[in-house]
Design an enzyme around this catalytic site. Structure first.
Site, PDB file in Angstrom:
ATOM      1  N   HIS A  65      -2.824   7.197   2.192  1.00  0.00           N
ATOM      2  CA  HIS A  65      -4.262   7.007   2.347  1.00  0.00           C
ATOM      3  C   HIS A  65      -4.886   8.058   3.273  1.00  0.00           C
ATOM      4  O   HIS A  65      -5.786   7.774   4.050  1.00  0.00           O
ATOM      5  CB  HIS A  65      -4.572   5.600   2.864  1.00  0.00           C
ATOM      6  N   GLU A  76       2.320  -0.048  15.420  1.00  0.00           N
ATOM      7  CA  GLU A  76       2.768   1.280  15.000  1.00  0.00           C
ATOM      8  C   GLU A  76       3.496   2.030  16.108  1.00  0.00           C
ATOM      9  O   GLU A  76       4.441   2.788  15.845  1.00  0.00           O
ATOM     10  CB  GLU A  76       1.584   2.106  14.501  1.00  0.00           C
ATOM     11  N   ARG A  97      -4.042   7.740  -1.842  1.00  0.00           N
ATOM     12  CA  ARG A  97      -4.254   6.502  -2.592  1.00  0.00           C
ATOM     13  C   ARG A  97      -4.696   6.707  -4.039  1.00  0.00           C
ATOM     14  O   ARG A  97      -4.262   5.969  -4.916  1.00  0.00           O
ATOM     15  CB  ARG A  97      -5.290   5.665  -1.844  1.00  0.00           C
ATOM     16  N   ASP A 146     -12.995   1.901   2.319  1.00  0.00           N
ATOM     17  CA  ASP A 146     -12.737   1.398   3.679  1.00  0.00           C
ATOM     18  C   ASP A 146     -13.501   2.178   4.749  1.00  0.00           C
ATOM     19  O   ASP A 146     -13.712   1.692   5.856  1.00  0.00           O
ATOM     20  CB  ASP A 146     -11.240   1.448   3.999  1.00  0.00           C
ATOM     21  N   SER A 201       0.822  -1.217   0.000  1.00  0.00           N
ATOM     22  CA  SER A 201       0.000   0.000   0.000  1.00  0.00           C
ATOM     23  C   SER A 201       0.854   1.265   0.000  1.00  0.00           C
ATOM     24  O   SER A 201       0.474   2.272  -0.560  1.00  0.00           O
ATOM     25  CB  SER A 201      -0.913   0.024   1.228  1.00  0.00           C
TER      26      SER A 201
END
Lengths: 282, 318
Positions: free
Chosen positions: B113, B62, B171, B121, B41
Protein backbone atom coordinates in the site's frame (compact mmCIF):
# COMPACT_ATOMS: atom_id res chain seq x y z
CA UNK A 1 28.87 -24.01 43.76
CA UNK A 2 29.80 -20.44 42.99
CA UNK A 3 33.20 -19.18 44.06
CA UNK A 4 31.79 -16.11 45.79
CA UNK A 5 35.15 -14.59 46.68
CA UNK A 6 36.36 -14.83 43.11
CA UNK A 7 33.18 -13.25 41.73
CA UNK A 8 33.43 -10.42 44.26
CA UNK A 9 37.06 -9.81 43.36
CA UNK A 10 36.06 -9.64 39.72
CA UNK A 11 33.42 -7.06 40.62
CA UNK A 12 36.08 -4.84 42.19
CA UNK A 13 38.21 -5.13 39.07
CA UNK A 14 35.24 -4.39 36.79
CA UNK A 15 34.42 -1.29 38.85
CA UNK A 16 38.04 -0.13 38.52
CA UNK A 17 37.74 -0.62 34.75
CA UNK A 18 34.51 1.36 34.63
CA UNK A 19 35.79 4.46 36.39
CA UNK A 20 39.13 4.36 34.56
CA UNK A 21 37.44 3.96 31.16
CA UNK A 22 35.07 6.89 31.57
CA UNK A 23 37.77 9.02 33.18
CA UNK A 24 40.13 8.44 30.25
CA UNK A 25 37.72 10.00 27.76
CA UNK A 26 35.87 12.31 30.15
CA UNK A 27 32.60 10.81 29.01
CA UNK A 28 30.39 7.79 29.39
CA UNK A 29 27.98 6.43 31.97
CA UNK A 30 29.53 5.21 35.23
CA UNK A 31 26.44 5.31 37.48
CA UNK A 32 24.35 2.55 35.96
CA UNK A 33 27.48 0.61 35.06
CA UNK A 34 28.59 0.44 38.69
CA UNK A 35 25.06 -0.49 39.75
CA UNK A 36 24.85 -3.46 37.36
CA UNK A 37 28.32 -4.85 38.04
CA UNK A 38 27.23 -7.76 40.26
CA UNK A 39 24.51 -8.73 37.81
CA UNK A 40 26.72 -8.86 34.74
CA UNK A 41 29.60 -10.57 36.53
CA UNK A 42 27.18 -13.18 37.89
CA UNK A 43 25.62 -13.71 34.48
CA UNK A 44 28.82 -14.05 32.48
CA UNK A 45 31.03 -15.76 35.05
CA UNK A 46 28.59 -18.05 36.79
CA UNK A 47 25.09 -18.31 35.36
CA UNK A 48 25.22 -18.39 31.58
CA UNK A 49 26.35 -21.24 29.41
CA UNK A 50 28.34 -19.44 26.73
CA UNK A 51 31.44 -19.64 24.60
CA UNK A 52 33.63 -16.53 24.89
CA UNK A 53 36.62 -17.99 23.05
CA UNK A 54 34.63 -18.85 19.98
CA UNK A 55 32.03 -16.15 19.54
CA UNK A 56 29.36 -16.78 16.94
CA UNK A 57 26.55 -14.37 16.17
CA UNK A 58 23.94 -17.13 16.07
CA UNK A 59 24.97 -18.53 19.46
CA UNK A 60 23.39 -21.91 18.78
CA UNK A 61 23.33 -23.98 21.96
CA UNK A 62 24.43 -21.00 24.08
CA UNK A 63 22.59 -18.74 26.49
CA UNK A 64 22.37 -15.22 25.07
CA UNK A 65 22.41 -11.81 26.72
CA UNK A 66 21.07 -8.57 25.27
CA UNK A 67 21.91 -5.21 26.80
CA UNK A 68 18.97 -2.94 26.06
CA UNK A 69 20.18 0.05 28.10
CA UNK A 70 23.27 0.41 25.93
CA UNK A 71 24.63 3.43 27.76
CA UNK A 72 26.02 1.19 30.49
CA UNK A 73 28.52 -0.05 27.94
CA UNK A 74 31.49 0.36 30.32
CA UNK A 75 30.35 -2.51 32.55
CA UNK A 76 29.34 -4.59 29.52
CA UNK A 77 32.73 -4.16 27.83
CA UNK A 78 34.67 -4.81 31.02
CA UNK A 79 32.74 -7.99 31.79
CA UNK A 80 33.00 -9.22 28.19
CA UNK A 81 36.76 -8.63 28.18
CA UNK A 82 37.29 -10.18 31.59
CA UNK A 83 35.20 -13.18 30.52
CA UNK A 84 37.49 -13.75 27.53
CA UNK A 85 35.59 -12.29 24.58
CA UNK A 86 38.38 -9.89 23.59
CA UNK A 87 41.68 -8.70 25.06
CA UNK A 88 41.37 -6.72 28.30
CA UNK A 89 43.89 -4.25 26.90
CA UNK A 90 41.30 -3.16 24.33
CA UNK A 91 39.30 -1.49 27.11
CA UNK A 92 41.67 1.45 26.79
CA UNK A 93 40.20 2.24 23.37
CA UNK A 94 36.72 2.88 24.81
CA UNK A 95 35.00 5.79 23.01
CA UNK A 96 38.15 6.64 21.08
CA UNK A 97 38.40 7.02 17.31
CA UNK A 98 38.67 3.74 15.35
CA UNK A 99 37.68 1.67 18.39
CA UNK A 100 35.40 -1.36 18.44
CA UNK A 101 34.26 -0.13 21.87
CA UNK A 102 31.84 2.54 20.71
CA UNK A 103 30.07 4.82 23.18
CA UNK A 104 27.09 2.53 22.86
CA UNK A 105 27.54 -1.13 21.88
CA UNK A 106 27.36 -2.09 18.24
CA UNK A 107 27.78 -5.13 16.04
CA UNK A 108 29.12 -2.82 13.36
CA UNK A 109 32.75 -3.41 14.21
CA UNK A 110 32.44 -7.12 14.98
CA UNK A 111 33.24 -6.85 18.66
CA UNK A 112 32.86 -10.39 20.02
CA UNK A 113 30.05 -10.68 22.54
CA UNK A 114 27.79 -8.01 21.07
CA UNK A 115 24.80 -9.27 19.10
CA UNK A 116 22.77 -6.08 18.64
CA UNK A 117 23.35 -2.35 18.68
CA UNK A 118 21.68 -0.57 21.57
CA UNK A 119 21.61 2.99 22.82
CA UNK A 120 18.34 4.30 21.55
CA UNK A 121 16.27 2.92 24.40
CA UNK A 122 13.41 0.47 24.47
CA UNK A 123 14.44 -1.80 21.61
CA UNK A 124 16.34 -4.61 23.31
CA UNK A 125 13.41 -6.52 24.77
CA UNK A 126 11.85 -7.02 21.35
CA UNK A 127 15.20 -8.22 20.00
CA UNK A 128 15.71 -10.59 22.92
CA UNK A 129 12.23 -12.04 22.44
CA UNK A 130 12.96 -12.51 18.74
CA UNK A 131 16.12 -14.41 19.62
CA UNK A 132 14.13 -16.49 22.11
CA UNK A 133 11.63 -17.33 19.35
CA UNK A 134 14.51 -18.38 17.09
CA UNK A 135 15.76 -20.67 19.87
CA UNK A 136 12.35 -22.31 20.08
CA UNK A 137 12.26 -22.80 16.29
CA UNK A 138 15.74 -24.30 16.45
CA UNK A 139 14.74 -26.60 19.34
CA UNK A 140 17.55 -24.99 21.30
CA UNK A 141 16.80 -25.14 25.04
CA UNK A 142 19.19 -22.34 26.00
CA UNK A 143 17.99 -19.22 27.81
CA UNK A 144 17.85 -15.65 26.57
CA UNK A 145 18.58 -12.87 29.08
CA UNK A 146 18.17 -9.13 28.77
CA UNK A 147 18.80 -6.07 30.91
CA UNK A 148 16.80 -2.84 30.91
CA UNK A 149 16.97 0.39 32.83
CA UNK A 150 13.94 1.34 34.88
CA UNK A 151 13.77 4.72 33.18
CA UNK A 152 13.88 2.82 29.89
CA UNK A 153 10.51 1.30 30.74
CA UNK A 154 9.00 4.68 29.86
CA UNK A 155 9.50 3.74 26.19
CA UNK A 156 6.31 2.45 24.58
CA UNK A 157 8.01 -0.33 22.62
CA UNK A 158 8.87 -2.07 25.89
CA UNK A 159 5.18 -2.55 26.61
CA UNK A 160 4.49 -3.83 23.12
CA UNK A 161 7.13 -6.45 23.82
CA UNK A 162 5.83 -7.19 27.32
CA UNK A 163 2.35 -7.78 25.88
CA UNK A 164 3.69 -9.98 23.10
CA UNK A 165 5.89 -12.18 25.29
CA UNK A 166 3.07 -13.05 27.67
CA UNK A 167 0.46 -13.60 24.95
CA UNK A 168 2.84 -15.93 23.13
CA UNK A 169 4.23 -17.73 26.20
CA UNK A 170 7.86 -16.81 25.55
CA UNK A 171 9.08 -18.79 28.55
CA UNK A 172 12.76 -19.20 27.62
CA UNK A 173 13.45 -15.56 28.40
CA UNK A 174 14.45 -13.70 31.58
CA UNK A 175 14.35 -9.91 31.48
CA UNK A 176 16.04 -8.08 34.32
CA UNK A 177 15.15 -4.52 35.28
CA UNK A 178 17.89 -2.36 36.80
CA UNK A 179 15.54 -0.85 39.37
CA UNK A 180 17.72 1.95 40.68
CA UNK A 181 15.01 4.60 40.63
CA UNK A 182 17.14 7.17 38.85
CA UNK A 183 17.42 8.58 35.34
CA UNK A 184 19.19 11.56 33.75
CA UNK A 185 16.76 14.22 34.90
CA UNK A 186 16.30 12.88 38.43
CA UNK A 187 14.30 10.24 40.23
CA UNK A 188 12.16 8.00 38.05
CA UNK A 189 9.34 8.65 40.50
CA UNK A 190 9.51 12.37 39.69
CA UNK A 191 10.29 12.23 35.97
CA UNK A 192 7.58 9.73 35.04
CA UNK A 193 6.56 7.31 37.73
CA UNK A 194 6.36 3.63 36.86
CA UNK A 195 3.76 3.14 39.59
CA UNK A 196 3.58 -0.40 40.91
CA UNK A 197 6.00 -2.12 38.56
CA UNK A 198 5.54 -5.58 40.00
CA UNK A 199 1.77 -5.31 39.68
CA UNK A 200 2.12 -4.06 36.11
CA UNK A 201 4.20 -7.05 35.01
CA UNK A 202 1.90 -9.43 36.87
CA UNK A 203 -1.11 -7.87 35.21
CA UNK A 204 0.55 -8.42 31.83
CA UNK A 205 0.91 -12.10 32.71
CA UNK A 206 4.60 -12.33 33.56
CA UNK A 207 6.28 -14.31 36.31
CA UNK A 208 7.84 -11.71 38.60
CA UNK A 209 11.01 -12.27 40.64
CA UNK A 210 12.24 -9.56 42.96
CA UNK A 211 15.91 -9.20 43.83
CA UNK A 212 16.03 -6.83 46.78
CA UNK A 213 19.82 -6.48 46.94
CA UNK A 214 21.12 -6.17 43.40
CA UNK A 215 24.58 -5.20 44.61
CA UNK A 216 24.94 -8.25 46.82
CA UNK A 217 26.45 -11.09 44.80
CA UNK A 218 24.73 -13.80 46.82
CA UNK A 219 21.36 -12.12 46.36
CA UNK A 220 21.93 -11.63 42.64
CA UNK A 221 22.84 -15.31 42.19
CA UNK A 222 19.81 -16.39 44.20
CA UNK A 223 17.54 -14.14 42.17
CA UNK A 224 18.79 -15.53 38.86
CA UNK A 225 18.60 -19.11 40.16
CA UNK A 226 15.05 -18.45 41.28
CA UNK A 227 14.17 -16.95 37.91
CA UNK A 228 15.56 -19.99 36.10
CA UNK A 229 13.20 -22.29 37.96
CA UNK A 230 10.33 -20.73 35.99
CA UNK A 231 11.87 -21.44 32.57
CA UNK A 232 9.56 -23.51 30.40
CA UNK A 233 6.50 -22.87 32.55
CA UNK A 234 4.52 -20.90 29.99
CA UNK A 235 5.31 -17.35 31.11
CA UNK A 236 8.04 -14.82 30.40
CA UNK A 237 10.06 -13.98 33.52
CA UNK A 238 11.07 -10.59 34.85
CA UNK A 239 13.64 -10.05 37.56
CA UNK A 240 13.03 -6.66 39.19
CA UNK A 241 16.43 -6.02 40.69
CA UNK A 242 16.97 -3.16 43.12
CA UNK A 243 20.40 -1.62 42.68
CA UNK A 244 22.18 1.54 43.74
CA UNK A 245 23.34 3.79 40.92
CA UNK A 246 27.05 4.33 41.43
CA UNK A 247 27.38 1.33 43.79
CA UNK A 248 30.89 0.80 45.15
CA UNK A 249 32.00 4.43 44.95
CA UNK A 250 30.57 6.37 47.88
CA UNK A 251 30.39 9.81 46.31
CA UNK A 252 28.62 8.43 43.20
CA UNK A 253 25.80 6.86 45.22
CA UNK A 254 22.53 8.44 46.33
CA UNK A 255 22.25 10.77 43.37
CA UNK A 256 21.45 10.70 39.65
CA UNK A 257 24.36 13.07 38.96
CA UNK A 258 26.72 10.27 37.92
CA UNK A 259 24.36 8.78 35.36
CA UNK A 260 26.35 10.24 32.51
CA UNK A 261 29.29 12.16 34.00
CA UNK A 262 32.91 11.08 34.23
CA UNK A 263 35.16 11.67 37.23
CA UNK A 264 38.07 14.12 37.07
CA UNK A 265 41.62 13.10 38.09
CA UNK A 266 41.03 13.71 41.77
CA UNK A 267 37.68 11.95 41.78
CA UNK A 268 39.14 9.00 39.91
CA UNK A 269 41.81 8.55 42.56
CA UNK A 270 39.23 8.82 45.30
CA UNK A 271 37.14 6.14 43.56
CA UNK A 272 40.10 3.82 42.99
CA UNK A 273 41.09 4.15 46.65
CA UNK A 274 37.72 2.58 47.50
CA UNK A 275 38.06 -0.21 44.94
CA UNK A 276 40.91 -2.22 46.35
CA UNK A 277 41.38 -5.86 45.56
CA UNK A 278 43.64 -8.05 43.52
CA UNK A 279 44.19 -5.38 40.90
CA UNK A 280 45.02 -6.30 37.34
CA UNK A 281 44.19 -3.04 35.60
CA UNK A 282 44.37 -2.92 31.81
CA UNK B 1 9.68 1.65 -33.28
CA UNK B 2 8.51 1.07 -29.77
CA UNK B 3 8.76 -2.52 -28.57
CA UNK B 4 5.28 -3.93 -28.08
CA UNK B 5 4.29 -4.90 -24.55
CA UNK B 6 1.12 -6.85 -23.85
CA UNK B 7 -0.50 -8.39 -20.83
CA UNK B 8 -3.25 -10.88 -20.24
CA UNK B 9 -4.43 -9.59 -16.89
CA UNK B 10 -4.02 -6.89 -14.31
CA UNK B 11 -2.86 -8.05 -10.89
CA UNK B 12 -1.79 -6.37 -7.66
CA UNK B 13 1.88 -6.36 -6.74
CA UNK B 14 1.03 -7.29 -3.13
CA UNK B 15 -0.30 -10.61 -4.43
CA UNK B 16 3.06 -11.11 -6.12
CA UNK B 17 4.63 -10.71 -2.69
CA UNK B 18 2.19 -13.22 -1.20
CA UNK B 19 2.97 -15.73 -3.93
CA UNK B 20 6.72 -15.22 -3.54
CA UNK B 21 6.49 -15.65 0.21
CA UNK B 22 4.42 -18.81 -0.22
CA UNK B 23 7.10 -20.16 -2.55
CA UNK B 24 9.80 -19.39 0.02
CA UNK B 25 7.76 -21.21 2.64
CA UNK B 26 8.16 -24.35 0.62
CA UNK B 27 11.77 -23.88 -0.46
CA UNK B 28 13.62 -22.13 2.38
CA UNK B 29 13.11 -23.48 5.91
CA UNK B 30 14.85 -20.46 7.44
CA UNK B 31 12.31 -17.97 6.12
CA UNK B 32 9.91 -16.74 8.81
CA UNK B 33 7.21 -14.09 8.47
CA UNK B 34 5.78 -11.50 10.83
CA UNK B 35 2.69 -9.38 10.34
CA UNK B 36 1.15 -6.51 12.29
CA UNK B 37 -2.55 -7.28 11.92
CA UNK B 38 -2.72 -6.99 8.12
CA UNK B 39 -2.42 -10.58 6.94
CA UNK B 40 -5.16 -10.28 4.34
CA UNK B 41 -3.95 -6.93 3.03
CA UNK B 42 -0.40 -8.23 2.69
CA UNK B 43 -1.54 -11.53 1.13
CA UNK B 44 0.34 -13.52 3.75
CA UNK B 45 -2.53 -15.98 4.35
CA UNK B 46 -1.03 -18.83 2.34
CA UNK B 47 2.36 -18.66 4.08
CA UNK B 48 0.62 -18.55 7.43
CA UNK B 49 -1.63 -21.52 6.65
CA UNK B 50 1.21 -23.64 5.33
CA UNK B 51 3.85 -22.65 7.91
CA UNK B 52 2.06 -21.88 11.19
CA UNK B 53 5.22 -22.38 13.26
CA UNK B 54 7.15 -19.91 11.16
CA UNK B 55 4.49 -17.20 11.16
CA UNK B 56 4.22 -14.58 13.90
CA UNK B 57 1.13 -12.43 14.30
CA UNK B 58 2.44 -9.49 16.36
CA UNK B 59 -0.70 -7.38 16.57
CA UNK B 60 -0.75 -3.63 15.99
CA UNK B 61 2.74 -3.14 17.36
CA UNK B 62 5.10 -2.41 14.51
CA UNK B 63 8.08 -1.31 16.62
CA UNK B 64 8.03 -4.63 18.43
CA UNK B 65 7.71 -6.42 15.10
CA UNK B 66 10.92 -4.88 13.78
CA UNK B 67 12.76 -5.78 16.99
CA UNK B 68 11.44 -9.35 16.95
CA UNK B 69 12.60 -9.67 13.35
CA UNK B 70 16.08 -8.42 14.25
CA UNK B 71 16.24 -10.94 17.08
CA UNK B 72 15.02 -13.81 14.92
CA UNK B 73 18.03 -13.38 12.64
CA UNK B 74 20.19 -14.38 15.62
CA UNK B 75 19.86 -18.10 15.18
CA UNK B 76 19.81 -17.98 11.41
CA UNK B 77 16.23 -17.10 10.54
CA UNK B 78 15.37 -14.84 7.58
CA UNK B 79 12.44 -12.71 8.75
CA UNK B 80 10.03 -11.02 6.33
CA UNK B 81 7.95 -8.35 8.07
CA UNK B 82 4.68 -7.24 6.56
CA UNK B 83 2.57 -4.14 7.04
CA UNK B 84 1.64 -1.00 5.10
CA UNK B 85 4.54 1.06 3.80
CA UNK B 86 3.74 3.90 6.17
CA UNK B 87 3.95 1.66 9.23
CA UNK B 88 6.93 -0.21 7.78
CA UNK B 89 9.13 2.86 7.61
CA UNK B 90 8.16 6.19 9.15
CA UNK B 91 6.56 4.67 12.21
CA UNK B 92 9.55 2.45 12.98
CA UNK B 93 12.45 4.40 11.56
CA UNK B 94 14.59 4.32 14.67
CA UNK B 95 13.95 0.61 15.20
CA UNK B 96 15.03 -0.11 11.64
CA UNK B 97 17.99 2.22 11.95
CA UNK B 98 19.44 0.78 15.15
CA UNK B 99 18.20 -2.81 15.44
CA UNK B 100 18.28 -3.70 11.75
CA UNK B 101 20.46 -1.45 9.58
CA UNK B 102 23.22 -0.44 12.01
CA UNK B 103 23.17 -3.93 13.49
CA UNK B 104 23.47 -5.42 9.99
CA UNK B 105 20.57 -7.81 10.47
CA UNK B 106 19.19 -9.94 7.67
CA UNK B 107 15.64 -8.57 7.86
CA UNK B 108 13.37 -8.10 4.85
CA UNK B 109 10.97 -5.21 5.42
CA UNK B 110 8.07 -5.83 3.07
CA UNK B 111 5.73 -2.91 2.60
CA UNK B 112 2.41 -2.82 0.83
CA UNK B 113 0.00 0.00 0.00
CA UNK B 114 2.84 2.38 -0.81
CA UNK B 115 2.07 5.71 -2.39
CA UNK B 116 -1.11 7.40 -3.62
CA UNK B 117 -2.63 4.26 -5.12
CA UNK B 118 -3.69 3.07 -1.69
CA UNK B 119 -6.57 5.37 -2.57
CA UNK B 120 -9.56 6.16 -0.41
CA UNK B 121 -7.89 5.81 3.01
CA UNK B 122 -6.19 9.12 2.36
CA UNK B 123 -2.92 10.80 3.25
CA UNK B 124 -2.42 9.24 6.70
CA UNK B 125 -1.81 5.93 4.95
CA UNK B 126 -0.32 7.11 1.64
CA UNK B 127 3.35 7.34 2.42
CA UNK B 128 5.32 9.09 -0.30
CA UNK B 129 8.55 9.43 1.66
CA UNK B 130 9.45 5.79 2.29
CA UNK B 131 12.00 5.34 -0.48
CA UNK B 132 13.89 8.35 0.78
CA UNK B 133 13.75 7.22 4.38
CA UNK B 134 15.04 3.77 3.53
CA UNK B 135 17.67 4.66 0.96
CA UNK B 136 19.35 7.06 3.38
CA UNK B 137 20.15 4.20 5.75
CA UNK B 138 23.67 2.87 5.09
CA UNK B 139 23.70 -0.54 3.34
CA UNK B 140 19.90 -0.73 3.10
CA UNK B 141 18.84 -2.25 -0.19
CA UNK B 142 15.68 -0.60 -1.64
CA UNK B 143 13.51 -2.43 -4.18
CA UNK B 144 10.29 -1.24 -5.85
CA UNK B 145 9.09 -3.75 -8.45
CA UNK B 146 6.59 -2.87 -11.17
CA UNK B 147 4.12 -5.73 -11.48
CA UNK B 148 2.95 -9.02 -10.00
CA UNK B 149 5.55 -11.21 -11.66
CA UNK B 150 8.42 -8.90 -10.81
CA UNK B 151 7.29 -8.56 -7.20
CA UNK B 152 7.07 -12.33 -6.83
CA UNK B 153 10.53 -12.75 -8.32
CA UNK B 154 11.94 -9.97 -6.12
CA UNK B 155 10.45 -11.53 -2.98
CA UNK B 156 12.13 -14.83 -3.77
CA UNK B 157 15.43 -13.16 -4.71
CA UNK B 158 15.84 -11.09 -1.55
CA UNK B 159 15.86 -14.23 0.62
CA UNK B 160 19.24 -15.06 -0.92
CA UNK B 161 20.64 -11.55 -0.37
CA UNK B 162 22.30 -11.33 3.04
CA UNK B 163 21.47 -7.98 4.63
CA UNK B 164 18.57 -5.63 5.22
CA UNK B 165 16.17 -5.04 2.35
CA UNK B 166 13.20 -2.72 1.91
CA UNK B 167 10.71 -4.21 -0.56
CA UNK B 168 7.95 -1.81 -1.64
CA UNK B 169 4.77 -2.77 -3.43
CA UNK B 170 1.14 -1.71 -3.66
CA UNK B 171 -2.57 -2.29 -3.58
CA UNK B 172 -4.05 -1.61 -7.05
CA UNK B 173 -4.12 -4.03 -9.95
CA UNK B 174 -1.74 -3.04 -12.71
CA UNK B 175 -0.82 -4.74 -16.01
CA UNK B 176 1.19 -7.89 -15.33
CA UNK B 177 3.55 -7.77 -18.28
CA UNK B 178 7.01 -8.90 -17.18
CA UNK B 179 7.80 -12.53 -18.05
CA UNK B 180 6.98 -14.95 -15.24
CA UNK B 181 10.39 -16.56 -15.68
CA UNK B 182 12.40 -13.33 -15.75
CA UNK B 183 15.35 -13.63 -13.40
CA UNK B 184 15.39 -10.94 -10.73
CA UNK B 185 18.86 -9.52 -10.23
CA UNK B 186 19.12 -7.03 -7.38
CA UNK B 187 20.68 -3.79 -8.59
CA UNK B 188 20.32 -4.64 -12.27
CA UNK B 189 18.16 -2.34 -14.38
CA UNK B 190 15.91 -3.82 -17.05
CA UNK B 191 15.96 -2.27 -20.51
CA UNK B 192 12.38 -2.16 -21.73
CA UNK B 193 12.86 -0.23 -24.95
CA UNK B 194 15.93 1.04 -26.71
CA UNK B 195 15.62 4.57 -27.98
CA UNK B 196 17.72 7.56 -28.93
CA UNK B 197 15.96 10.80 -28.01
CA UNK B 198 15.26 10.59 -24.30
CA UNK B 199 15.76 8.16 -21.39
CA UNK B 200 12.72 7.47 -19.25
CA UNK B 201 13.66 5.84 -15.95
CA UNK B 202 10.65 4.53 -14.07
CA UNK B 203 10.01 2.45 -10.98
CA UNK B 204 7.02 0.62 -9.51
CA UNK B 205 3.58 1.49 -10.82
CA UNK B 206 5.02 4.18 -13.09
CA UNK B 207 6.78 1.60 -15.26
CA UNK B 208 3.64 0.67 -17.19
CA UNK B 209 2.77 4.34 -17.59
CA UNK B 210 6.26 4.87 -19.01
CA UNK B 211 5.54 2.16 -21.57
CA UNK B 212 2.27 3.85 -22.47
CA UNK B 213 4.10 7.17 -22.77
CA UNK B 214 6.74 5.56 -24.97
CA UNK B 215 4.06 4.28 -27.35
CA UNK B 216 2.47 7.71 -27.67
CA UNK B 217 5.84 9.41 -28.04
CA UNK B 218 6.71 7.01 -30.86
CA UNK B 219 3.61 8.19 -32.69
CA UNK B 220 4.97 11.74 -32.36
CA UNK B 221 8.27 10.54 -33.81
CA UNK B 222 10.16 10.58 -30.48
CA UNK B 223 12.31 7.55 -29.71
CA UNK B 224 12.25 6.92 -25.98
CA UNK B 225 14.61 4.59 -24.21
CA UNK B 226 12.71 3.11 -21.26
CA UNK B 227 14.43 1.61 -18.25
CA UNK B 228 12.72 -0.26 -15.44
CA UNK B 229 14.60 0.48 -12.26
CA UNK B 230 13.31 -2.00 -9.71
CA UNK B 231 16.30 -1.50 -7.42
CA UNK B 232 16.71 2.09 -6.30
CA UNK B 233 19.61 1.21 -4.05
CA UNK B 234 22.10 0.03 -5.13
CA UNK B 235 21.37 1.96 -8.31
CA UNK B 236 22.48 0.52 -11.65
CA UNK B 237 24.83 3.41 -12.43
CA UNK B 238 26.25 1.81 -15.55
CA UNK B 239 22.89 1.23 -17.21
CA UNK B 240 21.81 4.82 -16.56
CA UNK B 241 25.07 6.41 -17.67
CA UNK B 242 25.19 4.30 -20.81
CA UNK B 243 21.67 5.31 -21.78
CA UNK B 244 22.00 8.98 -20.94
CA UNK B 245 25.29 9.20 -22.83
CA UNK B 246 23.24 8.28 -25.89
CA UNK B 247 20.03 10.25 -25.32
CA UNK B 248 21.46 13.28 -23.48
CA UNK B 249 18.30 13.91 -21.43
CA UNK B 250 16.31 12.02 -18.83
CA UNK B 251 12.88 11.81 -17.22
CA UNK B 252 12.42 9.93 -13.96
CA UNK B 253 8.98 8.67 -12.92
CA UNK B 254 7.89 7.36 -9.54
CA UNK B 255 4.99 7.26 -7.10
CA UNK B 256 6.90 9.11 -4.39
CA UNK B 257 7.93 12.57 -3.30
CA UNK B 258 10.33 14.27 -5.65
CA UNK B 259 12.51 14.84 -2.59
CA UNK B 260 14.29 11.66 -1.70
CA UNK B 261 13.06 9.39 -4.45
CA UNK B 262 14.44 7.64 -7.51
CA UNK B 263 14.78 10.96 -9.33
CA UNK B 264 17.02 12.26 -6.57
CA UNK B 265 19.27 9.23 -6.86
CA UNK B 266 19.51 9.59 -10.63
CA UNK B 267 20.20 13.32 -10.38
CA UNK B 268 22.95 12.69 -7.84
CA UNK B 269 24.57 10.17 -10.13
CA UNK B 270 24.35 12.40 -13.19
CA UNK B 271 25.53 15.55 -11.43
CA UNK B 272 28.69 13.72 -10.41
CA UNK B 273 29.35 11.75 -13.56
CA UNK B 274 27.42 13.19 -16.49
CA UNK B 275 25.51 16.44 -15.91
CA UNK B 276 22.31 16.11 -17.94
CA UNK B 277 18.94 17.89 -18.20
CA UNK B 278 16.40 16.00 -16.11
CA UNK B 279 12.69 16.30 -15.41
CA UNK B 280 10.91 14.63 -12.53
CA UNK B 281 7.54 12.95 -12.58
CA UNK B 282 6.86 12.67 -8.86
CA UNK B 283 4.76 14.24 -6.12
CA UNK B 284 5.90 17.79 -5.57
CA UNK B 285 6.16 18.45 -1.84
CA UNK B 286 2.59 17.49 -1.04
CA UNK B 287 0.56 15.00 0.96
CA UNK B 288 -2.04 12.90 -0.83
CA UNK B 289 -5.78 12.69 -0.12
CA UNK B 290 -8.79 10.38 -0.50
CA UNK B 291 -9.91 9.37 -3.98
CA UNK B 292 -9.65 6.49 -6.39
CA UNK B 293 -6.11 5.51 -7.38
CA UNK B 294 -6.64 6.73 -10.94
CA UNK B 295 -8.05 10.07 -9.79
CA UNK B 296 -5.11 10.57 -7.45
CA UNK B 297 -2.47 9.68 -10.03
CA UNK B 298 -4.05 12.25 -12.35
CA UNK B 299 -4.45 14.97 -9.74
CA UNK B 300 -0.89 14.63 -8.46
CA UNK B 301 0.69 14.51 -11.88
CA UNK B 302 1.77 10.88 -12.05
CA UNK B 303 0.01 9.89 -15.26
CA UNK B 304 1.13 8.90 -18.73
CA UNK B 305 0.44 12.43 -19.96
CA UNK B 306 2.76 13.84 -17.31
CA UNK B 307 5.60 11.65 -18.53
CA UNK B 308 4.98 12.78 -22.10
CA UNK B 309 4.97 16.44 -21.04
CA UNK B 310 8.15 15.94 -19.08
CA UNK B 311 9.80 14.37 -22.13
CA UNK B 312 8.78 17.27 -24.35
CA UNK B 313 10.06 19.69 -21.78
CA UNK B 314 13.39 18.01 -21.13
CA UNK B 315 14.16 17.50 -24.82
CA UNK B 316 14.06 21.26 -25.31
CA UNK B 317 16.78 21.61 -22.71
CA UNK B 318 19.30 19.38 -24.50
Amino acid sequence: MADLAKLQTTCVQVRRDIVRMVHAVSSGHPGGSLGCTEFLVALYQEVMNHNPKNFSMDGIGEDLFFLSNGHISPVFYSVLARSGYFPVDELKTFRKINSRLQGHPTTHDNLPGVRIASGSLGQGMSVAIGAALAKKLNKDNSIVYSLHGDGELQEGQIWEAVLYAAANKVDNFIATIDYNGRQIDGNVEDVLSLGNLKAKFEAFGWEVIETEEGNNMTAVLEGLANAKTFIGKGKPIVNIMKTEMGAGVDFMMGTHKWHGSAPNDEQLQKALDQLVGNEADY
Amino acid sequence: MMKKYTYTEKKDTRSGFGAGLQHLGKTNPNVVALCADLIGSLKMDAFKAENPDRFFQVGIAEANMIGLAAGLTIGGKIPFTGTFANFSTGRVYDQIRQSVAYSGKNVKICASHAGLTLGEDGATHQILEDIGLMKMLPHMCVINPCDYNQTKAATIAIADHHGPVYLRFGRPTVPNFTPADQKFEIGKAIMLNEGTDVTIIATGHLVWKAIEAGEQLAEQGISAEIINIHTIKPLDDDAILKSVTKTKCVVTAEEHQMNGGLGDSVAQLLSRRLPTPQEFVAVNDSFGESGTPDQLMTKYGLDTINIIEAVNSVMKRK
